[in-house]
Scaffold this motif. Structure first.
Motif, PDB file in Angstrom:
ATOM      1  N   VAL A 126      35.039 -65.633   0.628  1.00 44.69           N
ATOM      2  CA  VAL A 126      36.324 -64.970   0.419  1.00 44.69           C
ATOM      3  C   VAL A 126      36.396 -64.482  -1.027  1.00 44.69           C
ATOM      4  CG1 VAL A 126      38.824 -65.260   0.419  1.00 44.69           C
ATOM      5  CG2 VAL A 126      37.428 -66.389   2.167  1.00 44.69           C
ATOM      6  N   SER A 443      47.144 -64.021  -4.518  1.00 42.00           N
ATOM      7  CA  SER A 443      46.330 -63.180  -3.647  1.00 42.00           C
ATOM      8  C   SER A 443      46.306 -63.740  -2.235  1.00 42.00           C
ATOM      9  CB  SER A 443      44.898 -63.101  -4.195  1.00 42.00           C
ATOM     10  OG  SER A 443      44.061 -62.379  -3.325  1.00 42.00           O
ATOM     11  N   THR A 445      44.419 -62.918   1.482  1.00 42.78           N
ATOM     12  CA  THR A 445      43.341 -62.129   2.088  1.00 42.78           C
ATOM     13  C   THR A 445      43.125 -62.556   3.540  1.00 42.78           C
ATOM     14  OG1 THR A 445      41.604 -63.683   1.362  1.00 42.78           O
ATOM     15  CG2 THR A 445      42.143 -61.860  -0.115  1.00 42.78           C
ATOM     16  N   LYS A 447      40.033 -61.822   6.531  1.00 43.19           N
ATOM     17  CA  LYS A 447      38.696 -61.269   6.730  1.00 43.19           C
ATOM     18  C   LYS A 447      38.236 -61.580   8.144  1.00 43.19           C
ATOM     19  CE  LYS A 447      34.190 -61.188   4.336  1.00 43.19           C
ATOM     20  NZ  LYS A 447      33.240 -61.668   5.357  1.00 43.19           N
ATOM     21  N   PHE A 464      38.851 -56.227   6.439  1.00 41.80           N
ATOM     22  CA  PHE A 464      39.271 -57.045   5.306  1.00 41.80           C
ATOM     23  C   PHE A 464      40.555 -56.460   4.747  1.00 41.80           C
ATOM     24  CE2 PHE A 464      39.325 -57.434   0.652  1.00 41.80           C
ATOM     25  CZ  PHE A 464      39.341 -58.821   0.508  1.00 41.80           C
ATOM     26  N   TYR A 465      41.493 -57.353   4.412  1.00 40.25           N
ATOM     27  CA  TYR A 465      42.722 -56.897   3.766  1.00 40.25           C
ATOM     28  C   TYR A 465      43.092 -57.899   2.682  1.00 40.25           C
ATOM     29  CZ  TYR A 465      47.529 -55.543   2.860  1.00 40.25           C
ATOM     30  OH  TYR A 465      48.679 -55.147   2.242  1.00 40.25           O
ATOM     31  N   ALA A 466      43.408 -57.389   1.501  1.00 37.22           N
ATOM     32  CA  ALA A 466      43.816 -58.232   0.382  1.00 37.22           C
ATOM     33  C   ALA A 466      45.085 -57.668  -0.233  1.00 37.22           C
ATOM     34  CB  ALA A 466      42.711 -58.310  -0.667  1.00 37.22           C
ATOM     35  N   ARG A 468      47.367 -58.457  -3.559  1.00 36.64           N
ATOM     36  CA  ARG A 468      47.400 -59.224  -4.802  1.00 36.64           C
ATOM     37  C   ARG A 468      48.568 -58.773  -5.659  1.00 36.64           C
ATOM     38  NH1 ARG A 468      41.943 -57.431  -4.543  1.00 36.64           N
ATOM     39  NH2 ARG A 468      40.535 -59.056  -3.763  1.00 36.64           N
ATOM     40  N   GLN A 557      46.671 -53.447  -3.190  1.00 39.52           N
ATOM     41  CA  GLN A 557      46.292 -53.722  -1.805  1.00 39.52           C
ATOM     42  C   GLN A 557      44.947 -53.045  -1.528  1.00 39.52           C
ATOM     43  OE1 GLN A 557      49.596 -52.227  -2.353  1.00 39.52           O
ATOM     44  NE2 GLN A 557      50.248 -54.344  -2.725  1.00 39.52           N
TER      45      GLN A 557
END
Length: 886
Positions: A126, A443, A445, A447, A464-466, A468, A557
């Motif tokens: 991650v 953050s 996330t 995945k 994948f998406y994050a 922060r 993002q």
């Protein structure tokens, strides 16, 4: 350099040969360390490997051999058996990895000589974002991750599509322990105690890991603690001025800065995990990690301000000056870095080759610093006269004299016989500087990875998406209070001279006169009670500690998807695909112009494709050829891209100082190749080469601002000079890595316990600036680029003994980059470490670690070594203890 390398290896071999002979007479048969796992077999080999170092080496080589991409691996035992307290130190043993130290302790890593921001980090797959002091870089702080939390560390030097694209030279995957790796109840840990050679401060560590599992369920809990108390000797020169003419007699060092830090540092780590696998191939799990790095620092600092002398002469070699102001700076400061990580996930696998993996992660990093600086200077006759001798530029020797007045003219008086009266600072001019910084990152996330195997073809896809959020400020030193003058007005007089003790500095550096320690703890206690009284009286406002122009508030993002295909055609394996990333940054801050605070915000988006291709070709059972290509990115640091700035509209042209919200990300195309020959007995000889072409390289400068970000209030500020970070161009970084490791099992007993691990990396790289005013600077070195790095370890494992002598060396490098490539460089240095382990029985092992036995001096310089700007030394360190395994 090569001579030093060969001599060091020869000495290490001789030393370990002697140890081997002693061990042979002490024991009649081998004992394999109880905590060594069974070594994996390589194709076509029947291998019996004994010894924990050799076992770890075998596991690392096997993972490297079967990897789709180009990797280097440090397995669990390599992490635990070097004298390394954090993951930065452990990673520095691998090829092309150099370490950046703070007060002698490893903090950041630089892979392949690149700036540390070009390496990204994952924990258990991650992605993690680095947040340093002030947000000046996204580099990950490895000193906050204790090495004992990890089972292995993998450096991905070439990327595959499922790895995030924000890695120009490498991605590091830090892997934590899985409780289901070993069935039953297991308890492992260590206890150690030792000392630092300089100042004899204590050093201690402890770790404990308890795991239990059966066929369906596993749980692990663990923790670690490390603490050291050290002295740091430090000498600095702020700058050197050049002679203005052939007859100029006042040039050379502008000051002689004498410092010693009393430091107490400690790090703690806690982790836990549960795994549940009701049937084979179906697993759910959860993990939690907490790590912290703490640094309490007492500063004892005196500056001889040579360029402010009343009269006299000075040059690079020597000086004779009258009435030199001596400024003292003191503080008891605190640095804190904390990481909170939680993750849950599931793994699903069917008999027909379908796999699905999902990860959900939350990570919070909180980085804070508070340095309550106190400054005061001598004045008038209390400013000493002096002579200095720079026969050794690293250590100017100073002779102090009284300053006297002859008919109103200051003159040199009698020799003070080696002692400076530290109680002569002008207390009325004593000031307090509130030096503060804090950056907090949150953050989230998600995945997802899917794959399906069809005979010789595997198709994979994922997302994948994050999200922060980062809020913080640059290191701010704007708020100042005249505590020497104001203390009495609120009933608490403050006398900086009252904190001088009769305890002399414990220093290994020559100086020419003596100093005593200041009681920084008592001074801090006095400040902590004085400031609230000044605030209540309206004489001090802590809200001004951090100017609004230093603050930033950002959210970003990242949404990504990838597809990948892996074709196994026997001797040839091809893995290729593409990653699509959409990045959005919302950047808010405050600009100060004409006395008015103006909130501004900038929104930027980017959508990019990041293709990659990895090829692995096996020639027989022992030879592997790799070739790969990829595209990567490195995004600007939060502080560098902040909106906050101070604008002066009255200058001609107008000036802006602050962040650069128009800063573009750095992009790269890269090629990697390697030749790997796998030797009998888990050995390896490899040659790897790489090249990176980088656009938009970051550098600091003052340039004409473009765009309309700062055009508000009816003022067009295009054409103003902005002092900030800018994008260069035409960056290229390239190098060759040579590596060799092998246990010499073919030697006759008892010498068959000898082994070697070593690597040599040769690097080069440059970039060009933008064209500014018709001028472009070309061929500027990258920050942190050493053109030569090598690591060598000679070890011996037999008869229950495990011994290793390790040496690391890196050549000079550019440390700080100023405008148009100017800056401060660091001198080459090497570190010699020794580790000894002796297994008493299956459960207990004694250990001894000795680090930095060469007692290195860490030297920074301006232009040449004749103009050092910093010389620092912490001394060697020793740790003794026991390791247990039940």
């Amino acid at each position: 350099m090569v001579h030093r390398f060969l001599v060091g290896c020869a000495r290490a071999a001789i030393a370990l040969s002697s140890v081997a002979a002693l061990a042979a007479t002490a024991h009649a048969q081998d004992m394999a360390p109880a905590d060594a796992e069974a070594a994996p077999e390589e194709p076509g080999d029947v291998i019996v490997v004994t010894g924990a170092i050799a076992q770890s080496q075998a596991a690392s080589i096997r993972e490297k051999r079967i990897a789709v991409n180009l990797v280097d691996v440090a397995a669990a035992d390599a992490v635990g058996r070097f004298p390394d307290q954090n993951s930065a130190a452990a990673l520095s043993r691998l090829p092309a990895v150099a370490v950046q130290r703070d007060q002698g302790q490893e903090r950041y890593i630089q892979i392949r000589g690149a700036p540390n921001r070009w390496t990204s980090v994952m924990i258990d797959g991650v992605p993690m974002i680095g947040v340093d002091e002030g947000g000046d870089t996204r580099a990950f702080r490895f000193d906050a991750i204790p090495a004992v939390l990890l089972s292995s560390m993998v450096i991905n030097k070439s990327l595959t599509p499922e790895i995030p694209a924000d890695a120009i030279v490498a991605n590091v995957d830090l892997r934590t322990y899985s409780p289901m790796e070993r069935k039953g109840l297991h308890v492992t840990g260590d206890l150690g105690y030792g000392f630092m050679d300089l100042g004899k401060g204590e050093q201690r560590q402890a770790s404990l890991r308890v795991s239990w599992s059966n066929d369906n369920f596993g749980v692990v809990l663990g923790g670690s603690h490390y603490r050291r108390k050290q002295l740091t000797d430090n000498r600095e020169v702020g700058a050197y001025d050049a002679p203005s003419s052939a007859t100029d007699t006042t040039f050379g060092p502008t000051e002689i800065d004498i410092r010693q830090y009393e430091i107490e540092r400690w790090s703690n780590g806690l982790f836990g995990g549960v795994e549940y696998e009701p049937v084979a191939g179906q697993k759910i799990w959860a993990k939690a990690i907490f790590t912290e790095f703490n640094d309490d620092e007492q500063r004892n600092q005196y500056e001889l301000r040579l360029d402010r002398a009343a009269s006299g002469t000075r040059n690079l070699d020597n000086g004779n000056l009258v009435g030199v102001p001596m400024r003292g700076t003191f503080n008891y400061g605190e640095y804190r870095n904390r990481n909170y990580i939680g993750a849950i996930g599931g793994d699903y696998e069917t008999d027909d080759g379908f796999t699905a993996n999902v990860r959900l992660n939350y990570a919070r990093t909180d980085n804070t610093s508070y340095l309550p600086l106190v400054q005061a200077s001598t004045s008038g006759l209390n400013s000493p006269s002096l002579s200095y001798d720079r026969s050794d530029p690293l250590f100017p020797v100073v002779t102090l004299y009284n300053t006297v007045s002859n008919a109103g003219v200051l003159a040199r008086g009698t020799n003070v016989l080696g002692a400076f009266n530290q109680t002569t600072l002008n207390n009325a001019g004593t000031i307090y500087i509130a030096a503060r910084q804090r950056t907090v990152s949150d953050s989230y996330t998600v995945k997802l990875d899917l794959a399906k195997k069809y005979e010789n073809l595997t198709l994979a896809a994922g997302g994948f998406y994050a999200d922060r959020k980062v809020a913080g400020n640059n290191f701010s030193t704007a708020n100042v209070a005249a505590i020497g003058a104001l203390g009495a007005t609120v009933g608490q007089p403050f006398d900086v001279n009252s904190f001088v003790t009769n305890r002399p500095w414990d220093t290994g550096f020559p100086l020419g006169f003596t100093l005593n320690y200041v009681d920084n703890r008592a001074m801090r206690a006095a400040i902590d009670t004085l400031l609230p009284k000044l605030e209540a009286a309206g004489r001090f406002n802590p809200a001004n500690d951090v100017p609004v122009t230093d603050r930033y508030n950002q959210s970003e993002q990242t949404a990504a998807a990838y597809v990948m295909a892996t074709a196994d055609m026997g001797d040839l394996l091809l893995a290729g695909g593409v990653r699509l990333e959409h990045y959005q940054l919302n950047n808010a801050g405050t600009v100060l112009a004409a006395g008015q605070q103006v909130p501004l915000s900038v929104r930027r988006t980017a959508t990019d494709l990041f293709p990659s291709l990895n090829a692995r070709y096996s020639v027989g059972d022992d030879f592997v050829v790799r070739l790969s290509g990829q595209r990567g990115v490195s995004r600007p640091a939060y502080g560098a891209i902040r909106v906050g700035a101070s604008i002066n509209d009255t200058n001609s042209p107008g000036t802006i100082t602050g962040g650069n919200p128009q800063l573009d990300a750095e992009y790269t195309w890269g090629l990697d190749g390697s030749l790997e020959y796998y030797l009998p007995g888990n050995g390896l000889i490899s040659v790897a080469g790489f090249h990176r072409w980088v656009d938009n390289v970051f550098y600091a400068n003052a340039q004409v601002v473009g765009g309309d970000v700062y055009n508000f209030g009816g003022v067009n500020r295009n054409g103003y000079l902005l002092t900030s970070t800018f994008n260069g161009e035409n960056g290229r970084l390239y190098g060759v890595e040579l590596s060799y490791q092998q246990q010499f099992s073919f030697l006759p007993s008892p010498m068959d316990g000898l082994g070697f691990q070593g690597n040599l990396t040769l690097l080069d790289g440059k970039f060009d600036t933008q064209v500014v005013g018709g001028v472009q600077q070309k061929g500027i070195a990258f920050q942190g680029l050493s053109d030569t790095i090598y690591n060598a370890s000679v070890y011996y494992e037999k008869y229950g003994l495990s011994a290793r002598v390790s040496y690391q060396w890196r050549s000079d490098w550019l440390d700080s980059l100023g405008g148009f490539g100017s800056g401060e460089s660091r001198k080459s240095y090497g570190n010699l470490d020794v580790s000894l382990r002796y297994q008493l029985n299956d459960a207990l092992t004694l250990f001894m670690d000795a680090a930095n036995l060469t007692n290195e001096k860490y030297i920074a310089y301006q232009d040449t070594l004749e103009q050092p700007t910093e010389v620092e030394q912490i001394g060697s360190r020793y740790l003794f203890g026991v390791r247990f395994n039940f």
